[in-house]
Enzyme design. Sequence first.
Site, PDB file in Angstrom:
ATOM      1  N   HIS A  13      -5.794  -3.809  -1.250  1.00 18.95           N
ATOM      2  CA  HIS A  13      -5.341  -2.739  -2.188  1.00 18.95           C
ATOM      3  C   HIS A  13      -5.585  -3.223  -3.642  1.00 18.95           C
ATOM      4  CE1 HIS A  13      -4.536   0.688   0.324  1.00 18.95           C
ATOM      5  NE2 HIS A  13      -4.064  -0.239   1.146  1.00 18.95           N
ATOM      6  N   SER A  71       0.637  -1.171  -0.103  1.00 16.93           N
ATOM      7  CA  SER A  71       0.116   0.145  -0.072  1.00 16.93           C
ATOM      8  C   SER A  71       0.718   1.416  -0.098  1.00 16.93           C
ATOM      9  CB  SER A  71      -0.922   0.203   1.103  1.00 16.93           C
ATOM     10  OG  SER A  71      -0.174  -0.022   2.404  1.00 16.93           O
ATOM     11  N   LYS A  84     -12.610  -0.449   1.473  1.00 22.65           N
ATOM     12  CA  LYS A  84     -12.036   0.417   0.328  1.00 22.65           C
ATOM     13  C   LYS A  84     -12.793   0.431  -1.024  1.00 22.65           C
ATOM     14  CE  LYS A  84      -7.337   0.049   2.389  1.00 22.65           C
ATOM     15  NZ  LYS A  84      -7.637  -0.645   3.527  1.00 22.65           N
TER      16      LYS A  84
END
Length: 452
Positions: free
Chosen positions: A267, A239, A298
């Site tokens: 991610h 990340s 996310k």
Amino acid sequence: MSRPLFKLQQPASGYFLTTMHTFAAMALCKAGWTLLNPLQGILRPSVSVLSRSYAAVAEARAVLNNELESIRVAGTWKAERIITSKQGPHINVDGSSGSILNFCANNYLGLSSHPEVVQAGIDALKMYGAGLSSVRFICGTQDLHKSLEQKLAKFHEREDCILYASCFDANAGLFEVLLGPDDAVLSDELNHASIIDGIRLCRAKRLRYKHMDLSDLESKLKESQSCRMRLVVTDGVFSMDGDVAPLTGICDLAEQYGAMVFIDECHATGFLGPRGRGTDELLGEMDRVHIINSTLGKALGGAAGGYTVGPKPLIDLLRQRSRPYLFSNSLPPPVVGCATRAVELLLASNEIAQSMSAKTMRFRNKMTQAGFTISGSAHPICPVMLGDARLASLMADDMLKLGVYVIGFSFPVVPKGKARIRVQISAAHTDEDIDHCVDAFIQTGRKHGVIS
């Protein structure tokens, strides 16, 4: 006729009665205090005990204040800006006038405020309530929890899924259950803090290999050949730098030496790969990665929650023994409703996921042409490398004055000397948004001497 030894006479006045009552009360108080006196130190701490207590608190305050001051002096103080609007590519920030462009959220697909996702949360709130007030195994499992777990297992093409309050909890709950003292875990040195903390909780032999270094990983696999089970652990995407793990090489080595492979896909889930399934799909390794942990916080709506997908026996065992799962309240129904709709949108179409690549490369190419150093490659995480922590903080503040919200990252989030401003591209950004951000960077970079 005999007389009494004592003859009680009527009091001459009320004053006499009052005086006698006062003396009696004083006598009772004195007697009571005598009885309680041995407990005095327990019921009411002595002056010396209180002094020591106050001294301990004062000493702790001094230590804490010194530590806080050292953070300020180093230029790594992390202030929290206050957003006064919903999350999205354009936000309102307390102390700033007008709409601000947001380039640092993990809102990769722009689903945090997607109308259908928001409505799904509202519907779940009305139908299922605000929360369960329980852990899953007592009375905290609703049909919508099971439905989301089934959809996530389908999305990742794995046997089963278990939900957690966060991916941090998923990482904290996995390794302790799966691995024992006869096993080994081989972890990339730059893995996320939650992976590191989760591995610390297990009793397996711990080996750390150099970042994305397949030769070092192979040496660690050779070193651990006597262990019962071995698990190679890596972030799918790291990340802080936006670099993608060499998953094909990792899987090759794991097969060669009889190890399993785990990836953290926080991610990557939702936007990497042709259908947004993640790093394993991007690199064609979906059938060789055995366990995946990821997040709902996310790309998949951005609210909260994490999960593990993998073999059904593992998921069943996690339900029985994983401490974060057993001792944390169930995910709130509105969160589950939002995430479910986000997953449904991705199962139905890959259009949103495919829009990311062109926007990411537009930003990276324009910034590189302007003279900036951008870490990673082809990932929406675009770290603008600056080196100095104070410079990163000052530039981020100046960017906000130009209408662009970004944040400087410095130690301990990244290694010392590698401070940066981490820009994150969202599918909700327009080309005009990206160009405005690049222009602001150029203006700020020239002001601070980063570019000419």
